[in-house]
Design a protein around this motif. Structure first.
Motif, PDB file in Angstrom:
ATOM      1  N   ARG A  46       0.852  -1.198   0.000  1.00 46.91           N
ATOM      2  CA  ARG A  46       0.000   0.000   0.000  1.00 46.91           C
ATOM      3  C   ARG A  46       0.886   1.246   0.000  1.00 46.91           C
ATOM      4  N   ASP A  47       0.324   2.350  -0.420  1.00 41.86           N
ATOM      5  CA  ASP A  47       1.062   3.615  -0.397  1.00 41.86           C
ATOM      6  C   ASP A  47       0.839   4.393   0.894  1.00 41.86           C
ATOM      7  N   LEU A  48      -0.004   3.872   1.774  1.00 44.85           N
ATOM      8  CA  LEU A  48      -0.337   4.562   3.016  1.00 44.85           C
ATOM      9  C   LEU A  48      -0.525   3.529   4.117  1.00 44.85           C
ATOM     10  N   ASN A  49       0.065   3.779   5.283  1.00 40.53           N
ATOM     11  CA  ASN A  49      -0.116   2.902   6.434  1.00 40.53           C
ATOM     12  C   ASN A  49      -0.018   3.744   7.700  1.00 40.53           C
ATOM     13  N   GLU A  50      -0.977   3.564   8.584  1.00 38.31           N
ATOM     14  CA  GLU A  50      -1.011   4.274   9.866  1.00 38.31           C
ATOM     15  C   GLU A  50      -0.861   5.782   9.673  1.00 38.31           C
ATOM     16  N   GLY A  51      -1.516   6.302   8.631  1.00 35.31           N
ATOM     17  CA  GLY A  51      -1.541   7.734   8.399  1.00 35.31           C
ATOM     18  C   GLY A  51      -0.327   8.317   7.699  1.00 35.31           C
ATOM     19  N   SER A  52       0.651   7.507   7.363  1.00 33.85           N
ATOM     20  CA  SER A  52       1.854   8.004   6.686  1.00 33.85           C
ATOM     21  C   SER A  52       1.973   7.400   5.298  1.00 33.85           C
ATOM     22  N   SER A  53       2.471   8.206   4.368  1.00 38.35           N
ATOM     23  CA  SER A  53       2.721   7.655   3.038  1.00 38.35           C
ATOM     24  C   SER A  53       3.969   6.768   3.092  1.00 38.35           C
ATOM     25  N   ILE A  54       3.937   5.738   2.283  1.00 40.76           N
ATOM     26  CA  ILE A  54       5.016   4.755   2.247  1.00 40.76           C
ATOM     27  C   ILE A  54       5.783   4.930   0.947  1.00 40.76           C
ATOM     28  N   HIS A  55       7.079   5.198   1.075  1.00 40.62           N
ATOM     29  CA  HIS A  55       7.930   5.306  -0.117  1.00 40.62           C
ATOM     30  C   HIS A  55       8.403   3.924  -0.553  1.00 40.62           C
ATOM     31  N   THR A  56       8.889   3.154   0.404  1.00 41.46           N
ATOM     32  CA  THR A  56       9.320   1.774   0.157  1.00 41.46           C
ATOM     33  C   THR A  56       9.069   0.947   1.407  1.00 41.46           C
ATOM     34  N   MET A  57       9.038  -0.360   1.218  1.00 40.89           N
ATOM     35  CA  MET A  57       8.959  -1.297   2.324  1.00 40.89           C
ATOM     36  C   MET A  57       9.997  -2.380   2.064  1.00 40.89           C
ATOM     37  N   THR A  58      10.765  -2.703   3.076  1.00 39.58           N
ATOM     38  CA  THR A  58      11.758  -3.761   2.954  1.00 39.58           C
ATOM     39  C   THR A  58      11.333  -4.920   3.832  1.00 39.58           C
ATOM     40  N   LEU A  59      11.275  -6.109   3.234  1.00 37.93           N
ATOM     41  CA  LEU A  59      10.928  -7.310   3.980  1.00 37.93           C
ATOM     42  C   LEU A  59      12.192  -8.128   4.223  1.00 37.93           C
ATOM     43  N   GLU A  60      12.372  -8.531   5.474  1.00 38.05           N
ATOM     44  CA  GLU A  60      13.504  -9.372   5.857  1.00 38.05           C
ATOM     45  C   GLU A  60      12.970 -10.701   6.372  1.00 38.05           C
ATOM     46  N   HIS A  61      13.841 -11.722   6.339  1.00 38.25           N
ATOM     47  CA  HIS A  61      13.449 -13.051   6.815  1.00 38.25           C
ATOM     48  C   HIS A  61      14.688 -13.841   7.203  1.00 38.25           C
ATOM     49  N   TYR A  62      14.468 -15.016   7.788  1.00 38.03           N
ATOM     50  CA  TYR A  62      15.549 -15.954   8.075  1.00 38.03           C
ATOM     51  C   TYR A  62      15.516 -17.041   7.021  1.00 38.03           C
ATOM     52  N   PRO A  63      16.461 -17.037   6.066  1.00 39.08           N
ATOM     53  CA  PRO A  63      16.469 -18.075   5.029  1.00 39.08           C
ATOM     54  C   PRO A  63      16.492 -19.481   5.648  1.00 39.08           C
ATOM     55  N   GLY A  64      15.778 -20.373   5.049  1.00 33.05           N
ATOM     56  CA  GLY A  64      15.675 -21.742   5.549  1.00 33.05           C
ATOM     57  C   GLY A  64      14.577 -21.870   6.595  1.00 33.05           C
ATOM     58  N   MET A  65      14.642 -21.064   7.613  1.00 27.75           N
ATOM     59  CA  MET A  65      13.623 -21.078   8.668  1.00 27.75           C
ATOM     60  C   MET A  65      12.279 -20.604   8.112  1.00 27.75           C
ATOM     61  N   THR A  66      12.309 -19.590   7.280  1.00 26.57           N
ATOM     62  CA  THR A  66      11.076 -19.047   6.720  1.00 26.57           C
ATOM     63  C   THR A  66      10.392 -20.067   5.823  1.00 26.57           C
ATOM     64  N   GLU A  67      11.154 -20.686   4.930  1.00 23.61           N
ATOM     65  CA  GLU A  67      10.577 -21.696   4.039  1.00 23.61           C
ATOM     66  C   GLU A  67       9.983 -22.857   4.833  1.00 23.61           C
ATOM     67  N   LYS A  68      10.692 -23.276   5.868  1.00 20.76           N
ATOM     68  CA  LYS A  68      10.183 -24.376   6.704  1.00 20.76           C
ATOM     69  C   LYS A  68       8.868 -23.981   7.377  1.00 20.76           C
ATOM     70  N   SER A  69       8.776 -22.753   7.835  1.00 19.90           N
ATOM     71  CA  SER A  69       7.549 -22.258   8.459  1.00 19.90           C
ATOM     72  C   SER A  69       6.394 -22.262   7.460  1.00 19.90           C
ATOM     73  N   LEU A  70       6.651 -21.786   6.237  1.00 20.98           N
ATOM     74  CA  LEU A  70       5.610 -21.762   5.208  1.00 20.98           C
ATOM     75  C   LEU A  70       5.190 -23.184   4.821  1.00 20.98           C
ATOM     76  N   GLU A  71       6.146 -24.090   4.717  1.00 28.07           N
ATOM     77  CA  GLU A  71       5.822 -25.488   4.403  1.00 28.07           C
ATOM     78  C   GLU A  71       4.959 -26.098   5.500  1.00 28.07           C
ATOM     79  N   ASN A  72       5.234 -25.742   6.750  1.00 29.59           N
ATOM     80  CA  ASN A  72       4.429 -26.244   7.862  1.00 29.59           C
ATOM     81  C   ASN A  72       2.999 -25.708   7.791  1.00 29.59           C
TER      82      ASN A  72
END
Length: 159
Positions: A46-72
């Motif tokens: 979205r371009d707006l969240n909690e009343g502020s405009s969003i220029h970019t969003m960066t998503l971080e994760h733990y490789p391996g752990m994240t895939e295992k969580s999604l598979e579960n």
């Protein structure tokens, strides 16, 4: 008749690259002629969240752990719903408004089970998968906190 636990294909991907929804759904359905319904959800930035405009969003994760969580999460959905295949694709890295973030899709012989499984997967993904979001706003960067509404959505499946 399909029963719970009859998953024929499970596809989980965590990637920086964008995805083509049509191509993904074709991959999910290919070679499974019993499919009569496909339910899919695409989440976008979205371009707006909690009343502020969003220029970019960066998503971080733990490789391996994240895939295992999604598979579960897919495995749990398979135990609860009559689905034939399921897919989760989740992007990481820097994203801008209108970019696709996530695709969750499920197939079944009939629509109700596909819809329910897809909704279940998204509700669990939002609360259980190890992703962290940082938004860049005009006032600087901020980490996105978990929402009470996401916990409430997940809780309804636990009764």
């Amino acid at each position: 008749m399909v029963k719970t636990g009859q998953l024929r294909r499970s596809l989980v991907k965590v990637q920086e690259d964008d995805f083509d929804v049509s191509q993904c759904l074709q991959e999910l359905r290919e070679g499974i002629p019993q499919i009569g319904a496909v339910a899919a959800f695409v989440g976008t930035v979205r371009d707006l969240n909690e009343g502020s405009s969003i220029h970019t969003m960066t998503l971080e994760h733990y490789p391996g752990m994240t895939e295992k969580s999604l598979e579960n999460i897919v495995a749990v959905a398979n135990g609860r719903f009559e689905i034939l295949s399921a897919m989760i694709i989740h992007r990481v890295g820097p994203l801008k408004p209108e970019d696709q973030i996530v695709l969750a899709a499920c197939t079944s012989p009939h629509r109700q089970q596909a819809f329910l499984a897809c909704e279940f997967i998204m509700d669990y993904l939002k609360t259980e998968a190890p992703f962290w979001k940082k938004e860049q706003t005009p006032d600087g960067g901020r980490w996105v906190s978990a929402r009470d509404s996401d916990d409430s959505a997940k809780a309804r499946w636990e009764s």
